[in-house]
Write an enzyme that holds these catalytic residues in place. Structure first.
Site, PDB file in Angstrom:
ATOM      1  N   HIS A  89       0.820  -0.953  -0.130  1.00 26.82           N
ATOM      2  CA  HIS A  89      -0.151   0.082  -0.063  1.00 26.82           C
ATOM      3  C   HIS A  89       0.975   1.304   0.126  1.00 26.82           C
ATOM      4  O   HIS A  89       2.078   1.343   0.098  1.00 26.82           O
ATOM      5  CB  HIS A  89      -0.941  -0.175   1.054  1.00 26.82           C
ATOM      6  CG  HIS A  89      -0.459   0.287   2.504  1.00 26.82           C
ATOM      7  ND1 HIS A  89      -1.252   0.521   3.588  1.00 26.82           N
ATOM      8  CD2 HIS A  89       0.847   0.329   2.767  1.00 26.82           C
ATOM      9  CE1 HIS A  89      -0.413   0.716   4.710  1.00 26.82           C
ATOM     10  NE2 HIS A  89       0.889   0.579   4.412  1.00 26.82           N
TER      11      HIS A  89
ATOM     12  N   CYS B 142       5.466   5.933   4.799  1.00 26.03           N
ATOM     13  CA  CYS B 142       4.316   5.181   4.183  1.00 26.03           C
ATOM     14  C   CYS B 142       3.839   5.808   2.910  1.00 26.03           C
ATOM     15  O   CYS B 142       2.954   5.373   2.196  1.00 26.03           O
ATOM     16  CB  CYS B 142       3.197   4.970   5.214  1.00 26.03           C
ATOM     17  SG  CYS B 142       3.524   3.799   6.576  1.00 26.03           S
TER      18      CYS B 142
ATOM     19  N   HIS C  56       4.855   0.080  -0.429  1.00 26.15           N
ATOM     20  CA  HIS C  56       5.672  -0.942   0.431  1.00 26.15           C
ATOM     21  C   HIS C  56       4.610  -1.918   1.020  1.00 26.15           C
ATOM     22  O   HIS C  56       3.534  -1.951   0.961  1.00 26.15           O
ATOM     23  CB  HIS C  56       6.503  -0.228   1.612  1.00 26.15           C
ATOM     24  CG  HIS C  56       5.320   0.382   2.614  1.00 26.15           C
ATOM     25  ND1 HIS C  56       4.586   1.598   2.225  1.00 26.15           N
ATOM     26  CD2 HIS C  56       4.742   0.056   3.633  1.00 26.15           C
ATOM     27  CE1 HIS C  56       3.813   2.122   3.149  1.00 26.15           C
ATOM     28  NE2 HIS C  56       3.641   1.144   3.942  1.00 26.15           N
TER      29      HIS C  56
ATOM     30  N   HIS D 179       3.183  -5.123   3.840  1.00 24.88           N
ATOM     31  CA  HIS D 179       3.131  -5.541   5.050  1.00 24.88           C
ATOM     32  C   HIS D 179       2.621  -6.805   5.034  1.00 24.88           C
ATOM     33  O   HIS D 179       2.065  -7.576   3.966  1.00 24.88           O
ATOM     34  CB  HIS D 179       1.808  -4.838   5.913  1.00 24.88           C
ATOM     35  CG  HIS D 179       2.459  -3.583   6.162  1.00 24.88           C
ATOM     36  ND1 HIS D 179       3.566  -2.965   7.124  1.00 24.88           N
ATOM     37  CD2 HIS D 179       1.998  -2.067   5.400  1.00 24.88           C
ATOM     38  CE1 HIS D 179       3.502  -1.561   7.261  1.00 24.88           C
ATOM     39  NE2 HIS D 179       2.768  -1.227   6.068  1.00 24.88           N
TER      40      HIS D 179
ATOM     41  N   ASP E 135      -4.901 -10.840  -0.672  1.00 23.43           N
ATOM     42  CA  ASP E 135      -3.480 -11.328  -0.684  1.00 23.43           C
ATOM     43  C   ASP E 135      -2.725 -11.087  -1.947  1.00 23.43           C
ATOM     44  O   ASP E 135      -3.051 -11.647  -3.022  1.00 23.43           O
ATOM     45  CB  ASP E 135      -3.699 -12.832  -0.378  1.00 23.43           C
ATOM     46  CG  ASP E 135      -2.263 -13.573   0.203  1.00 23.43           C
ATOM     47  OD1 ASP E 135      -1.410 -12.785   0.766  1.00 23.43           O
ATOM     48  OD2 ASP E 135      -2.092 -14.686  -0.254  1.00 23.43           O
ATOM     49  N   HIS E 136      -1.318 -10.728  -1.730  1.00 24.51           N
ATOM     50  CA  HIS E 136      -0.411 -10.397  -2.846  1.00 24.51           C
ATOM     51  C   HIS E 136      -1.063  -9.376  -3.633  1.00 24.51           C
ATOM     52  O   HIS E 136      -0.778  -9.337  -5.063  1.00 24.51           O
ATOM     53  CB  HIS E 136      -0.174 -11.874  -3.691  1.00 24.51           C
ATOM     54  CG  HIS E 136       1.047 -12.465  -2.826  1.00 24.51           C
ATOM     55  ND1 HIS E 136       0.389 -13.324  -1.606  1.00 24.51           N
ATOM     56  CD2 HIS E 136       2.331 -12.646  -2.857  1.00 24.51           C
ATOM     57  CE1 HIS E 136       1.421 -13.820  -1.127  1.00 24.51           C
ATOM     58  NE2 HIS E 136       2.560 -13.523  -1.734  1.00 24.51           N
TER      59      HIS E 136
ATOM     60  N   GLU F  83      -1.006  -4.773  11.418  1.00 24.82           N
ATOM     61  CA  GLU F  83      -0.076  -4.139  10.315  1.00 24.82           C
ATOM     62  C   GLU F  83       1.234  -4.721  10.596  1.00 24.82           C
ATOM     63  O   GLU F  83       1.817  -4.757   9.480  1.00 24.82           O
ATOM     64  CB  GLU F  83      -0.282  -2.721   9.924  1.00 24.82           C
ATOM     65  CG  GLU F  83       0.315  -2.069   8.688  1.00 24.82           C
ATOM     66  CD  GLU F  83      -0.299  -0.802   8.594  1.00 24.82           C
ATOM     67  OE1 GLU F  83      -1.025  -0.756   7.667  1.00 24.82           O
ATOM     68  OE2 GLU F  83       0.205   0.215   9.075  1.00 24.82           O
TER      69      GLU F  83
HETATM   70 NI    NI Z   1       2.228   0.832   5.570  1.00 28.79          NI
END
Ligand code: NI
Length: 136
Positions: free
Chosen positions: A15, A34, A40, A42, A80-81, A125
């Site tokens: 995100h 962020c 990036h 998580h 996911d992914h 997160e």
């Molecule tokens: Ni983040």
């Protein structure tokens, strides 16, 4: 006698936290790293909990296999992914913070949970940062 049944799940996603209507300077000031334009990732840990009366016939509040399948179908398969900003329409105009992701997850699952039962979503997160949404 109300009992809470919980299921843990997991998804990896990328995100970027930013507002299109803010300058890069303001986005950096508020969102820091962020706001990296290249996104990036998580490793999100999700705990979905259903609270209600125990069914006298089955002994279940909710069939955890059914709960597990709901999470897989509606959350893991969707997130996911994925790049949440780019791939998931829920975040087209919604900043994918942990708070907003938790609310989106709750809203996706709520229609499938019996009305008489309560739903809670906890989203990690990072191992130390997590949010909780109970629908109010
Ligand atoms: Ni983040």
């Amino acid at each position: 006698m109300r009992v809470t049944v919980s299921r843990k799940a997991h998804f990896n996603a990328a995100h970027r936290l930013f507002r299109k209507d803010w300058s890069m300077e303001k986005n950096n000031a508020v969102f820091g790293k962020c706001n990296n334009p290249n996104f990036h990732g998580h490793n999100y840990e999700l705990i979905v909990s259903v609270t209600g009366e125990i069914d006298q016939e089955t002994g279940f509040v909710v069939d955890v296999k059914i709960l597990s399948d709901l999470i897989k179908e509606h959350i893991e398969n969707a997130f996911d992914h994925k790049n949440l900003n780019v791939d998931v329409s829920d975040f087209e105009n919604l900043n994918p913070t942990a708070e907003n992701i938790a609310v989106v997850i709750w809203n996706k699952l709520r229609p499938y949970i019996e009305q008489k039962n309560d739903l809670e979503v906890v989203l990690y997160e990072t191992p130390r940062n997590f949010v909780t949404y109970k629908g109010n």
